[in-house]
Motif scaffolding. Structure first.
Motif, PDB file in Angstrom:
ATOM      1  N   GLY A   1      -4.807  -4.133  -7.311  1.00  0.00           N
ATOM      2  CA  GLY A   1      -3.513  -4.397  -7.797  1.00  0.00           C
ATOM      3  C   GLY A   1      -2.880  -5.521  -6.988  1.00  0.00           C
ATOM      4  O   GLY A   1      -2.198  -6.304  -7.743  1.00  0.00           O
ATOM      5  N   GLN A   2      -2.887  -5.265  -5.904  1.00  0.00           N
ATOM      6  CA  GLN A   2      -2.179  -6.454  -4.938  1.00  0.00           C
ATOM      7  C   GLN A   2      -2.883  -7.776  -5.245  1.00  0.00           C
ATOM      8  O   GLN A   2      -2.265  -8.656  -5.545  1.00  0.00           O
ATOM      9  N   TRP A   3      -4.199  -7.804  -5.463  1.00  0.00           N
ATOM     10  CA  TRP A   3      -5.258  -9.042  -5.441  1.00  0.00           C
ATOM     11  C   TRP A   3      -4.685  -9.689  -6.810  1.00  0.00           C
ATOM     12  O   TRP A   3      -4.402 -11.058  -6.867  1.00  0.00           O
ATOM     13  N   ASN A   4      -4.382  -8.824  -8.020  1.00  0.00           N
ATOM     14  CA  ASN A   4      -4.352  -9.518  -9.165  1.00  0.00           C
ATOM     15  C   ASN A   4      -2.964  -9.946  -9.279  1.00  0.00           C
ATOM     16  O   ASN A   4      -2.747 -10.862  -9.979  1.00  0.00           O
ATOM     17  N   ARG A   5      -1.815  -9.259  -8.648  1.00  0.00           N
ATOM     18  CA  ARG A   5      -0.634  -9.851  -8.872  1.00  0.00           C
ATOM     19  C   ARG A   5      -0.495 -11.090  -7.863  1.00  0.00           C
ATOM     20  O   ARG A   5       0.154 -12.054  -8.519  1.00  0.00           O
ATOM     21  N   TRP A   6      -0.955 -11.308  -6.865  1.00  0.00           N
ATOM     22  CA  TRP A   6      -0.961 -12.291  -6.028  1.00  0.00           C
ATOM     23  C   TRP A   6      -1.521 -13.568  -6.701  1.00  0.00           C
ATOM     24  O   TRP A   6      -1.540 -14.450  -6.738  1.00  0.00           O
ATOM     25  N   ARG A   7      -2.828 -13.273  -7.074  1.00  0.00           N
ATOM     26  CA  ARG A   7      -3.749 -14.190  -7.844  1.00  0.00           C
ATOM     27  C   ARG A   7      -2.930 -14.861  -8.984  1.00  0.00           C
ATOM     28  O   ARG A   7      -3.261 -16.064  -9.068  1.00  0.00           O
ATOM     29  N   ALA A   8      -2.645 -14.076  -9.912  1.00  0.00           N
ATOM     30  CA  ALA A   8      -1.812 -14.703 -10.986  1.00  0.00           C
ATOM     31  C   ALA A   8      -0.536 -15.676 -10.467  1.00  0.00           C
ATOM     32  O   ALA A   8      -0.550 -16.803 -11.043  1.00  0.00           O
TER      33      ALA A   8
ATOM     34  N   ALA B   1      -1.286 -19.726 -10.434  1.00  0.00           N
ATOM     35  CA  ALA B   1      -0.452 -20.733 -11.280  1.00  0.00           C
ATOM     36  C   ALA B   1       0.212 -21.762 -10.496  1.00  0.00           C
ATOM     37  O   ALA B   1       0.270 -22.908 -10.924  1.00  0.00           O
ATOM     38  N   LYS B   2       0.792 -21.274  -9.403  1.00  0.00           N
ATOM     39  CA  LYS B   2       1.800 -22.350  -8.471  1.00  0.00           C
ATOM     40  C   LYS B   2       0.939 -23.263  -7.885  1.00  0.00           C
ATOM     41  O   LYS B   2       1.290 -24.365  -7.589  1.00  0.00           O
ATOM     42  N   HIS B   3      -0.372 -22.845  -7.396  1.00  0.00           N
ATOM     43  CA  HIS B   3      -1.144 -23.930  -6.577  1.00  0.00           C
ATOM     44  C   HIS B   3      -2.427 -24.562  -7.225  1.00  0.00           C
ATOM     45  O   HIS B   3      -3.166 -25.103  -6.675  1.00  0.00           O
ATOM     46  N   HIS B   4      -2.556 -24.322  -8.656  1.00  0.00           N
ATOM     47  CA  HIS B   4      -3.575 -24.904  -9.422  1.00  0.00           C
ATOM     48  C   HIS B   4      -5.153 -24.458  -8.856  1.00  0.00           C
ATOM     49  O   HIS B   4      -5.804 -25.293  -8.592  1.00  0.00           O
ATOM     50  N   THR B   5      -5.073 -23.168  -8.469  1.00  0.00           N
ATOM     51  CA  THR B   5      -6.644 -22.817  -7.944  1.00  0.00           C
ATOM     52  C   THR B   5      -6.991 -21.408  -8.620  1.00  0.00           C
ATOM     53  O   THR B   5      -5.925 -20.664  -8.893  1.00  0.00           O
ATOM     54  N   ASP B   6      -8.329 -21.399  -8.435  1.00  0.00           N
ATOM     55  CA  ASP B   6      -8.796 -19.904  -8.634  1.00  0.00           C
ATOM     56  C   ASP B   6      -9.724 -19.149  -7.510  1.00  0.00           C
ATOM     57  O   ASP B   6     -10.565 -18.423  -7.892  1.00  0.00           O
ATOM     58  N   ARG B   7      -9.737 -19.930  -6.491  1.00  0.00           N
ATOM     59  CA  ARG B   7     -10.472 -19.594  -5.314  1.00  0.00           C
ATOM     60  C   ARG B   7      -9.320 -19.083  -4.088  1.00  0.00           C
ATOM     61  O   ARG B   7      -8.622 -19.806  -3.921  1.00  0.00           O
ATOM     62  N   PHE B   8      -9.693 -17.803  -3.805  1.00  0.00           N
ATOM     63  CA  PHE B   8      -8.755 -17.507  -2.578  1.00  0.00           C
ATOM     64  C   PHE B   8      -9.475 -16.613  -1.423  1.00  0.00           C
ATOM     65  O   PHE B   8     -10.767 -16.266  -1.677  1.00  0.00           O
ATOM     66  N   ILE B   9      -8.724 -16.599  -0.543  1.00  0.00           N
ATOM     67  CA  ILE B   9      -9.380 -15.873   0.846  1.00  0.00           C
ATOM     68  C   ILE B   9      -8.527 -14.760   0.716  1.00  0.00           C
ATOM     69  O   ILE B   9      -7.186 -14.634   0.824  1.00  0.00           O
ATOM     70  N   ALA B  10      -9.077 -13.308   0.942  1.00  0.00           N
ATOM     71  CA  ALA B  10      -8.521 -12.084   1.177  1.00  0.00           C
ATOM     72  C   ALA B  10      -7.806 -12.006   2.472  1.00  0.00           C
ATOM     73  O   ALA B  10      -8.825 -12.216   3.450  1.00  0.00           O
ATOM     74  N   TYR B  11      -6.790 -11.697   2.802  1.00  0.00           N
ATOM     75  CA  TYR B  11      -6.179 -11.748   4.116  1.00  0.00           C
ATOM     76  C   TYR B  11      -5.511 -10.397   4.188  1.00  0.00           C
ATOM     77  O   TYR B  11      -4.404  -9.836   3.946  1.00  0.00           O
TER      78      TYR B  11
ATOM     79  N   SER C   1     -15.804  -7.695  -4.101  1.00  0.00           N
ATOM     80  CA  SER C   1     -15.985  -7.749  -5.584  1.00  0.00           C
ATOM     81  C   SER C   1     -15.009  -8.216  -6.160  1.00  0.00           C
ATOM     82  O   SER C   1     -14.821  -8.227  -7.352  1.00  0.00           O
ATOM     83  N   LEU C   2     -13.653  -8.700  -5.412  1.00  0.00           N
ATOM     84  CA  LEU C   2     -12.564  -9.266  -6.147  1.00  0.00           C
ATOM     85  C   LEU C   2     -12.926 -10.742  -6.929  1.00  0.00           C
ATOM     86  O   LEU C   2     -13.502 -11.422  -6.227  1.00  0.00           O
ATOM     87  N   PRO C   3     -12.262 -10.684  -7.918  1.00  0.00           N
ATOM     88  CA  PRO C   3     -12.695 -12.007  -8.782  1.00  0.00           C
ATOM     89  C   PRO C   3     -12.055 -13.235  -7.870  1.00  0.00           C
ATOM     90  O   PRO C   3     -11.057 -13.036  -7.507  1.00  0.00           O
ATOM     91  N   GLY C   4     -12.806 -14.144  -7.677  1.00  0.00           N
ATOM     92  CA  GLY C   4     -12.519 -15.330  -7.076  1.00  0.00           C
ATOM     93  C   GLY C   4     -12.286 -15.422  -5.555  1.00  0.00           C
ATOM     94  O   GLY C   4     -11.879 -16.357  -5.043  1.00  0.00           O
TER      95      GLY C   4
ATOM     96  N   HIS D   1       0.735  -1.182  -0.103  1.00  0.00           N
ATOM     97  CA  HIS D   1      -0.289   0.176   0.087  1.00  0.00           C
ATOM     98  C   HIS D   1       1.075   1.256   0.132  1.00  0.00           C
ATOM     99  O   HIS D   1       0.530   2.328  -0.687  1.00  0.00           O
ATOM    100  N   ALA D   2       1.897   1.238   0.765  1.00  0.00           N
ATOM    101  CA  ALA D   2       2.852   2.200   0.911  1.00  0.00           C
ATOM    102  C   ALA D   2       3.595   2.515  -0.444  1.00  0.00           C
ATOM    103  O   ALA D   2       3.941   3.740  -0.751  1.00  0.00           O
ATOM    104  N   ASP D   3       3.640   1.440  -1.247  1.00  0.00           N
ATOM    105  CA  ASP D   3       4.405   1.570  -2.633  1.00  0.00           C
ATOM    106  C   ASP D   3       3.598   2.139  -3.462  1.00  0.00           C
ATOM    107  O   ASP D   3       3.839   1.994  -4.828  1.00  0.00           O
ATOM    108  N   GLY D   4       2.114   2.143  -3.332  1.00  0.00           N
ATOM    109  CA  GLY D   4       1.174   2.823  -3.937  1.00  0.00           C
ATOM    110  C   GLY D   4       0.395   1.819  -4.819  1.00  0.00           C
ATOM    111  O   GLY D   4      -0.388   2.065  -5.664  1.00  0.00           O
ATOM    112  N   MET D   5       0.338   0.644  -4.445  1.00  0.00           N
ATOM    113  CA  MET D   5      -0.355  -0.523  -5.084  1.00  0.00           C
ATOM    114  C   MET D   5      -1.904  -0.637  -4.248  1.00  0.00           C
ATOM    115  O   MET D   5      -1.830  -0.981  -3.086  1.00  0.00           O
ATOM    116  N   ASP D   6      -2.958  -0.520  -5.039  1.00  0.00           N
ATOM    117  CA  ASP D   6      -4.157  -0.451  -4.464  1.00  0.00           C
ATOM    118  C   ASP D   6      -4.444  -2.003  -4.407  1.00  0.00           C
ATOM    119  O   ASP D   6      -3.862  -3.186  -4.669  1.00  0.00           O
ATOM    120  N   ILE D   7      -5.637  -2.122  -3.669  1.00  0.00           N
ATOM    121  CA  ILE D   7      -6.292  -3.535  -3.270  1.00  0.00           C
ATOM    122  C   ILE D   7      -6.439  -4.411  -4.360  1.00  0.00           C
ATOM    123  O   ILE D   7      -5.834  -5.624  -4.352  1.00  0.00           O
TER     124      ILE D   7
END
Ligand code: SF4
Length: 322
Positions: free
Chosen positions: A63-70, A74-84, A107-110, A55-61
Protein backbone atom coordinates in the motif's frame (compact mmCIF):
# COMPACT_ATOMS: atom_id res chain seq x y z
CA UNK A 1 29.70 21.04 -13.35
CA UNK A 2 29.26 18.52 -10.55
CA UNK A 3 31.83 18.89 -7.81
CA UNK A 4 30.90 15.74 -5.94
CA UNK A 5 29.71 12.25 -6.81
CA UNK A 6 26.01 12.58 -6.13
CA UNK A 7 23.56 9.69 -5.84
CA UNK A 8 21.33 10.94 -8.66
CA UNK A 9 24.32 11.11 -11.03
CA UNK A 10 25.38 7.61 -9.99
CA UNK A 11 21.89 6.20 -10.56
CA UNK A 12 21.38 8.03 -13.83
CA UNK A 13 24.66 6.65 -15.16
CA UNK A 14 23.77 3.09 -14.11
CA UNK A 15 20.16 3.02 -15.25
CA UNK A 16 20.13 5.67 -17.98
CA UNK A 17 17.04 7.27 -16.45
CA UNK A 18 15.80 9.05 -13.37
CA UNK A 19 15.41 6.81 -10.31
CA UNK A 20 13.64 7.90 -7.13
CA UNK A 21 13.55 6.41 -3.65
CA UNK A 22 10.30 5.37 -2.02
CA UNK A 23 10.36 5.40 1.82
CA UNK A 24 8.88 2.25 3.33
CA UNK A 25 8.00 1.55 6.95
CA UNK A 26 7.95 -2.21 7.59
CA UNK A 27 7.30 -1.89 11.33
CA UNK A 28 10.78 -2.77 12.58
CA UNK A 29 11.90 -1.40 15.95
CA UNK A 30 15.27 -0.58 17.48
CA UNK A 31 17.27 -2.16 20.34
CA UNK A 32 18.10 1.34 21.54
CA UNK A 33 14.37 2.03 22.05
CA UNK A 34 12.73 -1.27 23.03
CA UNK A 35 14.80 -1.71 26.21
CA UNK A 36 17.33 -4.23 24.86
CA UNK A 37 20.07 -1.59 24.99
CA UNK A 38 18.06 1.35 26.27
CA UNK A 39 14.64 2.97 26.12
CA UNK A 40 15.97 6.49 25.59
CA UNK A 41 17.20 6.13 22.01
CA UNK A 42 19.96 8.25 20.49
CA UNK A 43 19.96 11.82 21.82
CA UNK A 44 18.83 13.29 18.47
CA UNK A 45 16.15 10.69 17.63
CA UNK A 46 12.47 11.04 18.39
CA UNK A 47 10.01 8.16 18.72
CA UNK A 48 9.39 8.14 14.94
CA UNK A 49 12.89 6.70 14.23
CA UNK A 50 13.03 8.72 10.94
CA UNK A 51 9.95 6.90 9.73
CA UNK A 52 6.74 7.84 7.97
CA UNK A 53 4.59 6.12 10.63
CA UNK A 54 2.49 4.52 7.85
CA UNK A 55 2.97 1.00 9.23
CA UNK A 56 1.52 2.09 12.58
CA UNK A 57 -1.38 3.61 10.60
CA UNK A 58 -2.12 0.14 9.24
CA UNK A 59 -0.73 0.53 5.72
CA UNK A 60 1.23 -2.48 4.46
CA UNK A 61 4.38 -2.34 2.31
CA UNK A 62 2.46 -2.76 -0.94
CA UNK A 63 0.00 0.00 0.00
CA UNK A 64 2.81 2.40 0.88
CA UNK A 65 4.64 1.55 -2.35
CA UNK A 66 1.63 2.10 -4.56
CA UNK A 67 0.77 5.38 -2.89
CA UNK A 68 4.28 6.85 -3.27
CA UNK A 69 4.80 5.29 -6.69
CA UNK A 70 1.77 7.07 -8.12
CA UNK A 71 2.77 10.41 -6.57
CA UNK A 72 6.50 10.33 -7.30
CA UNK A 73 6.13 8.68 -10.69
CA UNK A 74 3.87 11.50 -11.94
CA UNK A 75 6.02 14.21 -10.39
CA UNK A 76 9.40 12.93 -11.58
CA UNK A 77 8.36 11.13 -14.79
CA UNK A 78 9.80 7.79 -13.83
CA UNK A 79 8.55 4.26 -13.31
CA UNK A 80 11.65 2.84 -11.62
CA UNK A 81 12.27 3.17 -7.92
CA UNK A 82 14.48 2.13 -5.04
CA UNK A 83 12.70 0.85 -1.93
CA UNK A 84 14.04 2.69 1.10
CA UNK A 85 13.57 0.93 4.43
CA UNK A 86 14.34 3.99 6.49
CA UNK A 87 12.43 3.70 9.80
CA UNK A 88 14.28 2.44 12.86
CA UNK A 89 16.70 -0.54 12.49
CA UNK A 90 15.51 -2.71 9.63
CA UNK A 91 17.67 -5.76 10.29
CA UNK A 92 16.72 -5.94 13.96
CA UNK A 93 14.80 -9.05 14.99
CA UNK A 94 14.54 -12.61 13.65
CA UNK A 95 15.97 -13.30 10.21
CA UNK A 96 12.69 -14.93 9.13
CA UNK A 97 10.93 -11.59 9.47
CA UNK A 98 13.59 -9.82 7.42
CA UNK A 99 13.35 -12.59 4.82
CA UNK A 100 9.59 -12.10 4.47
CA UNK A 101 9.92 -8.32 4.09
CA UNK A 102 12.69 -8.61 1.52
CA UNK A 103 10.77 -11.15 -0.51
CA UNK A 104 7.81 -8.74 -0.72
CA UNK A 105 10.08 -5.86 -1.70
CA UNK A 106 11.67 -7.76 -4.58
CA UNK A 107 8.16 -8.35 -5.99
CA UNK A 108 7.11 -4.68 -5.95
CA UNK A 109 6.38 -3.34 -9.46
CA UNK A 110 9.15 -1.07 -10.75
CA UNK A 111 11.57 -1.87 -7.89
CA UNK A 112 15.18 -1.78 -9.12
CA UNK A 113 16.90 -1.54 -5.79
CA UNK A 114 16.86 -1.40 -2.03
CA UNK A 115 18.38 0.91 0.58
CA UNK A 116 18.09 -0.62 4.02
CA UNK A 117 18.91 1.45 7.08
CA UNK A 118 20.18 -0.23 10.21
CA UNK A 119 22.65 -0.22 13.09
CA UNK A 120 26.00 -2.01 12.88
CA UNK A 121 25.08 -4.18 15.90
CA UNK A 122 21.91 -5.48 14.20
CA UNK A 123 23.71 -7.52 11.54
CA UNK A 124 25.09 -11.04 11.55
CA UNK A 125 26.53 -13.34 8.88
CA UNK A 126 23.16 -14.85 7.93
CA UNK A 127 21.47 -11.46 7.51
CA UNK A 128 24.38 -10.13 5.46
CA UNK A 129 24.29 -13.25 3.27
CA UNK A 130 20.57 -12.74 2.74
CA UNK A 131 21.06 -9.11 1.69
CA UNK A 132 24.01 -9.97 -0.55
CA UNK A 133 21.89 -12.56 -2.41
CA UNK A 134 18.99 -10.18 -3.20
CA UNK A 135 18.04 -10.28 -6.90
CA UNK A 136 18.04 -6.48 -7.28
CA UNK A 137 20.67 -4.54 -9.26
CA UNK A 138 21.17 -1.77 -6.68
CA UNK A 139 21.41 -2.67 -2.97
CA UNK A 140 22.70 -0.28 -0.34
CA UNK A 141 23.22 -1.01 3.34
CA UNK A 142 22.75 2.31 5.16
CA UNK A 143 24.78 2.07 8.34
CA UNK A 144 24.70 4.69 11.06
CA UNK A 145 28.07 5.67 12.53
CA UNK A 146 27.31 9.36 13.34
CA UNK A 147 30.77 9.93 14.85
CA UNK A 148 34.08 8.07 14.93
CA UNK A 149 34.65 9.41 18.45
CA UNK A 150 33.57 6.81 21.03
CA UNK A 151 33.21 9.48 23.74
CA UNK A 152 30.66 11.24 21.53
CA UNK A 153 28.85 7.96 20.83
CA UNK A 154 28.54 7.40 24.58
CA UNK A 155 27.39 11.01 25.10
CA UNK A 156 24.56 10.62 22.58
CA UNK A 157 23.60 7.16 23.95
CA UNK A 158 24.32 5.49 20.64
CA UNK A 159 24.80 2.06 22.22
CA UNK A 160 27.64 0.90 19.95
CA UNK A 161 31.18 2.05 19.29
CA UNK A 162 33.12 2.90 16.15
CA UNK A 163 34.80 -0.53 16.13
CA UNK A 164 31.35 -2.16 15.74
CA UNK A 165 30.74 0.03 12.70
CA UNK A 166 34.12 -0.93 11.19
CA UNK A 167 33.48 -4.66 11.76
CA UNK A 168 30.04 -4.52 10.15
CA UNK A 169 31.35 -2.51 7.20
CA UNK A 170 34.12 -5.04 6.50
CA UNK A 171 31.73 -7.99 6.85
CA UNK A 172 29.27 -6.37 4.40
CA UNK A 173 31.93 -5.29 1.91
CA UNK A 174 33.48 -8.79 1.94
CA UNK A 175 30.12 -10.03 0.56
CA UNK A 176 30.03 -7.33 -2.13
CA UNK A 177 27.41 -5.23 -0.34
CA UNK A 178 27.58 -1.46 -0.84
CA UNK A 179 27.74 0.29 2.53
CA UNK A 180 26.58 3.89 2.91
CA UNK A 181 27.94 5.45 6.13
CA UNK A 182 26.00 8.17 7.99
CA UNK A 183 27.95 10.86 9.81
CA UNK A 184 26.59 13.93 11.61
CA UNK A 185 28.08 17.40 11.98
CA UNK A 186 27.21 19.34 15.14
CA UNK A 187 26.91 16.52 17.68
CA UNK A 188 27.10 17.69 21.31
CA UNK A 189 30.69 18.25 22.39
CA UNK A 190 31.94 18.13 18.79
CA UNK A 191 33.14 20.77 16.33
CA UNK A 192 34.15 20.78 12.65
CA UNK A 193 37.45 19.05 13.50
CA UNK A 194 35.61 15.99 14.89
CA UNK A 195 33.36 15.84 11.81
CA UNK A 196 36.44 15.77 9.56
CA UNK A 197 37.88 12.98 11.70
CA UNK A 198 34.70 10.99 11.13
CA UNK A 199 35.00 11.62 7.37
CA UNK A 200 38.61 10.34 7.42
CA UNK A 201 37.48 7.31 9.42
CA UNK A 202 34.79 6.24 6.93
CA UNK A 203 37.04 7.04 3.96
CA UNK A 204 39.58 4.53 5.28
CA UNK A 205 36.91 1.79 5.39
CA UNK A 206 35.44 -0.05 2.36
CA UNK A 207 32.34 2.16 2.20
CA UNK A 208 30.81 2.95 -1.21
CA UNK A 209 28.54 5.78 -0.08
CA UNK A 210 28.29 8.50 2.57
CA UNK A 211 25.42 10.54 3.99
CA UNK A 212 26.42 13.85 5.52
CA UNK A 213 23.90 15.22 8.01
CA UNK A 214 23.63 18.41 9.99
CA UNK A 215 22.33 17.81 13.49
CA UNK A 216 19.00 19.52 13.98
CA UNK A 217 17.18 19.65 17.29
CA UNK A 218 14.02 17.62 16.97
CA UNK A 219 10.88 17.80 19.13
CA UNK A 220 10.56 15.16 21.83
CA UNK A 221 14.26 14.28 22.02
CA UNK A 222 16.95 14.58 24.73
CA UNK A 223 18.58 17.14 22.42
CA UNK A 224 15.51 19.36 22.70
CA UNK A 225 15.89 19.42 26.47
CA UNK A 226 19.63 20.16 26.18
CA UNK A 227 18.90 22.99 23.75
CA UNK A 228 16.17 24.53 25.93
CA UNK A 229 18.42 24.32 29.00
CA UNK A 230 21.11 26.08 26.94
CA UNK A 231 23.43 23.09 27.12
CA UNK A 232 23.61 22.78 23.35
CA UNK A 233 24.01 25.31 20.55
CA UNK A 234 23.71 24.12 16.93
CA UNK A 235 26.39 25.23 14.43
CA UNK A 236 25.72 28.12 12.04
CA UNK A 237 24.87 27.44 8.41
CA UNK A 238 28.24 28.79 7.34
CA UNK A 239 30.10 26.47 9.74
CA UNK A 240 28.08 23.55 8.39
CA UNK A 241 28.84 24.44 4.76
CA UNK A 242 32.57 24.79 5.40
CA UNK A 243 32.57 21.49 7.32
CA UNK A 244 30.81 19.68 4.47
CA UNK A 245 33.31 21.05 1.98
CA UNK A 246 36.18 19.90 4.20
CA UNK A 247 34.64 16.42 4.50
CA UNK A 248 34.00 16.13 0.74
CA UNK A 249 37.62 17.02 0.03
CA UNK A 250 38.69 14.07 2.19
CA UNK A 251 36.47 11.44 0.53
CA UNK A 252 37.55 9.18 -2.34
CA UNK A 253 35.97 10.23 -5.67
CA UNK A 254 34.15 6.91 -6.18
CA UNK A 255 32.27 7.29 -2.88
CA UNK A 256 28.66 8.17 -3.75
CA UNK A 257 27.27 11.10 -1.73
CA UNK A 258 23.72 10.11 -0.81
CA UNK A 259 22.91 13.23 1.17
CA UNK A 260 24.40 16.63 2.00
CA UNK A 261 21.89 17.72 4.63
CA UNK A 262 19.22 16.34 6.92
CA UNK A 263 15.55 16.71 6.01
CA UNK A 264 13.34 17.39 9.06
CA UNK A 265 9.78 16.09 8.90
CA UNK A 266 7.08 18.80 9.04
CA UNK A 267 6.61 20.14 12.57
CA UNK A 268 9.58 18.40 14.21
CA UNK A 269 12.29 21.06 13.80
CA UNK A 270 13.17 23.05 16.93
CA UNK A 271 16.52 24.54 15.82
CA UNK A 272 18.41 25.81 13.92
CA UNK A 273 15.99 27.62 11.57
CA UNK A 274 18.28 27.20 8.57
CA UNK A 275 17.85 23.40 8.77
CA UNK A 276 14.29 23.77 7.43
CA UNK A 277 15.41 24.52 3.88
CA UNK A 278 17.30 21.53 2.52
CA UNK A 279 17.27 22.86 -1.05
CA UNK A 280 18.90 26.12 0.00
CA UNK A 281 21.55 24.24 2.00
CA UNK A 282 22.35 22.22 -1.14
CA UNK A 283 22.50 25.36 -3.26
CA UNK A 284 24.72 27.12 -0.72
CA UNK A 285 27.12 24.14 -0.62
CA UNK A 286 27.30 24.08 -4.43
CA UNK A 287 27.95 27.83 -4.56
CA UNK A 288 30.67 27.54 -1.89
CA UNK A 289 32.35 24.61 -3.70
CA UNK A 290 32.44 26.68 -6.92
CA UNK A 291 33.67 29.82 -5.13
CA UNK A 292 36.52 27.87 -3.53
CA UNK A 293 37.12 25.97 -6.81
CA UNK A 294 37.26 22.70 -4.92
CA UNK A 295 35.58 19.28 -5.07
CA UNK A 296 35.24 15.85 -3.48
CA UNK A 297 38.65 14.13 -3.11
CA UNK A 298 40.62 17.33 -3.73
CA UNK A 299 42.70 16.90 -0.56
CA UNK A 300 43.67 13.38 -1.68
CA UNK A 301 44.90 14.50 -5.12
CA UNK A 302 45.43 18.28 -5.05
CA UNK A 303 46.81 18.48 -8.61
CA UNK A 304 44.30 16.19 -10.34
CA UNK A 305 41.36 17.64 -12.32
CA UNK A 306 37.74 17.19 -11.25
CA UNK A 307 37.05 13.42 -11.59
CA UNK A 308 34.86 12.49 -14.57
CA UNK A 309 32.96 10.00 -12.38
CA UNK A 310 30.99 13.00 -11.05
CA UNK A 311 29.45 13.50 -14.52
CA UNK A 312 26.30 11.37 -15.07
CA UNK A 313 26.74 11.44 -18.86
CA UNK A 314 30.21 9.85 -18.92
CA UNK A 315 30.15 6.04 -18.51
CA UNK A 316 32.47 4.69 -15.85
CA UNK A 317 34.07 1.21 -15.79
CA UNK A 318 32.76 0.64 -12.24
CA UNK A 319 29.19 0.78 -13.51
CA UNK A 320 27.62 -2.44 -14.64
CA UNK A 321 24.44 -2.01 -16.66
CA UNK A 322 21.54 -3.70 -14.85
S1 SF4 B 1 19.52 3.64 16.33
FE1 SF4 B 1 18.25 4.86 14.92
S2 SF4 B 1 16.10 4.39 15.44
FE2 SF4 B 1 17.40 3.65 17.13
S3 SF4 B 1 17.38 5.31 18.62
FE3 SF4 B 1 19.20 5.61 17.36
S4 SF4 B 1 18.57 6.96 15.64
FE4 SF4 B 1 16.69 6.18 16.67
Amino acid sequence: MNRYHGLSAHLHRRFGTRIRKIPLDAGFTCPNRDGTLSRRGCAFCNGQGSGTGLHADGMDIEGQWNRWRAQLGAKHHTDRFIAYLQSFSNTYGPIERLERVLSRITSLPGAVGLCIGTRPDCLDDDKLDLLAALPLPEVWLDLGLQSSNDDTLRRINRGHDSAAFARATHAAADRGLAVCAHIIMGLPGEGPHDFLRSARFVNALPVRGVKLHNLYVCTGTPMERMFKEENYCPPSLNTYIQSVIGALELLRPEIVIHRLAADPAPGELVAPDWAADKREIHNAINRALAAADTWQSRALAPHAPIPTIFDPTIPHPEDVAP
